[in-house]
Motif scaffolding. Structure first.
Motif, mmCIF file in Angstrom:
data_model
loop_
_atom_site.group_PDB
_atom_site.id
_atom_site.type_symbol
_atom_site.label_atom_id
_atom_site.label_comp_id
_atom_site.label_asym_id
_atom_site.label_seq_id
_atom_site.Cartn_x
_atom_site.Cartn_y
_atom_site.Cartn_z
ATOM 1 N N GLU A 182 0.776 -1.238 0.114
ATOM 2 C CA GLU A 182 -0.017 0.071 0.112
ATOM 3 C C GLU A 182 0.830 1.258 -0.153
ATOM 4 O O GLU A 182 2.193 1.188 0.532
ATOM 5 N N ILE A 183 0.518 2.265 -0.811
ATOM 6 C CA ILE A 183 1.227 3.492 -0.643
ATOM 7 C C ILE A 183 0.699 4.380 0.508
ATOM 8 O O ILE A 183 -0.353 4.606 0.736
ATOM 9 N N THR A 184 1.592 5.135 1.272
ATOM 10 C CA THR A 184 1.309 5.955 2.182
ATOM 11 C C THR A 184 2.114 7.230 2.084
ATOM 12 O O THR A 184 3.131 7.195 1.530
ATOM 13 N N GLU A 185 1.672 8.274 2.556
ATOM 14 C CA GLU A 185 2.416 9.521 2.888
ATOM 15 C C GLU A 185 3.267 9.677 4.564
ATOM 16 O O GLU A 185 3.577 10.740 4.392
ATOM 17 N N VAL A 186 2.967 8.624 4.926
ATOM 18 C CA VAL A 186 3.608 8.401 6.168
ATOM 19 C C VAL A 186 5.021 7.829 6.179
ATOM 20 O O VAL A 186 4.874 6.378 5.670
ATOM 21 N N LEU A 187 6.151 8.776 6.214
ATOM 22 C CA LEU A 187 7.391 7.934 5.640
ATOM 23 C C LEU A 187 8.103 7.686 7.115
ATOM 24 O O LEU A 187 7.599 7.899 7.965
ATOM 25 N N LYS A 188 9.171 6.875 6.829
ATOM 26 C CA LYS A 188 9.956 6.232 7.971
ATOM 27 C C LYS A 188 10.400 7.175 8.853
ATOM 28 O O LYS A 188 10.240 6.990 10.243
ATOM 29 N N THR A 189 10.893 8.312 8.437
ATOM 30 C CA THR A 189 11.530 9.407 9.395
ATOM 31 C C THR A 189 11.218 10.779 8.809
ATOM 32 O O THR A 189 10.731 10.572 7.535
ATOM 33 N N ASP A 190 11.350 11.643 9.596
ATOM 34 C CA ASP A 190 11.036 13.228 9.112
ATOM 35 C C ASP A 190 12.114 13.379 7.973
ATOM 36 O O ASP A 190 12.049 14.133 6.946
ATOM 37 N N ALA A 191 13.333 12.737 8.226
ATOM 38 C CA ALA A 191 14.502 13.145 7.370
ATOM 39 C C ALA A 191 14.224 12.435 5.987
ATOM 40 O O ALA A 191 14.797 12.989 4.721
ATOM 41 N N ALA A 192 13.184 11.576 5.842
ATOM 42 C CA ALA A 192 13.030 10.789 4.458
ATOM 43 C C ALA A 192 12.126 11.761 3.610
ATOM 44 O O ALA A 192 12.407 11.353 2.467
ATOM 45 N N ALA A 193 11.397 12.800 4.192
ATOM 46 C CA ALA A 193 11.016 13.857 3.351
ATOM 47 C C ALA A 193 11.895 14.730 2.756
ATOM 48 O O ALA A 193 12.423 15.460 3.459
ATOM 49 N N ARG A 194 12.182 14.484 1.563
ATOM 50 C CA ARG A 194 13.425 15.488 0.934
ATOM 51 C C ARG A 194 13.320 15.857 -0.486
ATOM 52 O O ARG A 194 12.510 15.115 -1.267
ATOM 53 N N VAL A 195 13.873 16.687 -1.100
ATOM 54 C CA VAL A 195 13.999 17.065 -2.539
ATOM 55 C C VAL A 195 15.191 16.552 -3.018
ATOM 56 O O VAL A 195 16.322 16.935 -2.493
ATOM 57 N N ILE A 196 15.070 15.809 -4.232
ATOM 58 C CA ILE A 196 16.440 15.276 -4.654
ATOM 59 C C ILE A 196 16.746 15.874 -6.038
ATOM 60 O O ILE A 196 15.873 15.843 -7.008
ATOM 61 N N PRO A 197 17.609 16.704 -6.417
ATOM 62 C CA PRO A 197 18.204 17.120 -7.562
ATOM 63 C C PRO A 197 18.196 16.153 -8.616
ATOM 64 O O PRO A 197 18.827 14.841 -8.364
#
Length: 266
Positions: free
Chosen positions: A180-195
């Motif tokens: 299942e797809i979720t917007e709850v990531l493993k850690t806060d740091a997992a939410a990031r912007v990647i060039p």
């Protein structure tokens, strides 16, 4: 046998400790904690009074894991320390027998980055296969498997001076499920912007221009809402409604839309 509230057995205290922590854990972490408590810790010391537990008792638990890697043993050590620390803070024990407990086991193998030739060989081997986008994203962004599987086009920006993607979803595979797809990531740091490097930008642009689509046929409405960008409902072989997810369901749920269509025919 059972202890008293003031002097519980290890299995009793561990069960209560887990029940208090479980609401704040992911499904995967819940399973890890249950397995460690029920299959590793309690078979060795579960029937002993908590107050009588010594460092030797905890070492006996760890001895059952001596054939495993250091990282596997570390999971057992972590949970033993958390249980005993919580018991100490609650006044259930008057000492910290896990304070000096350390994992043994095999040290992790040193990892080596793949060479440029290995990278080129890998890209050539998957070219044209369905797995190619996953491999390209993994090579050029360092995203984890679950992050790649949870990626949607709305999180990818290919235009402008700084093409990038935003990690905002992940795919989880709870036990005995298809994922299942979720917007709850493993850690806060997992939410990031990647060039995105030029070669990946070009690949993704070509992929998007091809308009590749995965057709999912199911009656599980929650799954459709999580995975799909567009939706269509077919009744008695006829298309009754279609459009983007927002256009079809609006402020309600997809299941409610379906039930309303069913009610219109009654």
């Amino acid at each position: 046998a059972a202890g008293t509230p003031e002097d519980p057995f290890v299995y009793e205290y561990a069960a209560g400790w887990y029940s208090r922590r479980a609401p704040f854990l992911s499904a995967a972490s819940q399973q890890l904690y249950r397995d460690q408590i029920n299959k590793v810790i309690c078979p060795v010391i579960g029937g002993k009074p908590l107050r009588e537990i010594t460092s030797d008792d905890l070492a006996a638990v760890l001895a059952t894991r001596q054939h495993l890697s250091r990282s596997s043993q570390q999971k057992t050590v972590l949970i033993l320390k958390q249980i005993m620390d919580a018991a100490y803070e609650a006044g259930a024990v008057d000492r910290l027998p896990a304070r000096k407990l350390k994992p043994g086991g095999r040290p992790p193998q040193k990892r080596h980055a793949i060479t440029e030739k290995q990278q080129a060989d890998l890209i050539a081997a998957v070219r044209g296969l369905s797995v190619e986008p996953c491999v390209m994203l993994g090579l050029y962004t360092g995203m984890r498997r679950e992050e790649i599987c949870g990626l949607k086009w709305d999180a990818v920006e290919l235009s402008g001076k700084a093409p990038h993607l935003t990690v905002r979803r992940a795919c989880r595979w709870p036990k005995n499920t298809a994922g299942e797809i979720t917007e709850v990531l493993k850690t806060d740091a997992a939410a990031r912007v990647i060039p995105l490097p030029p070669q990946l930008v070009q690949f993704l642009q070509e992929l998007k221009e091809e308009g590749k689509t995965i057709l999912l046929s199911t009656h599980i409405f929650s799954l459709v809402e999580k995975l799909c960008d567009r939706v269509a409902i077919i009744k008695d072989g006829k298309l009754v409604i279609s459009g983007t997810m927002d256009e079809v369901k609006g402020d309600t749920s997809l299941e409610n839309v379906f039930l309303e269509l069913e009610a219109d025919d009654v």
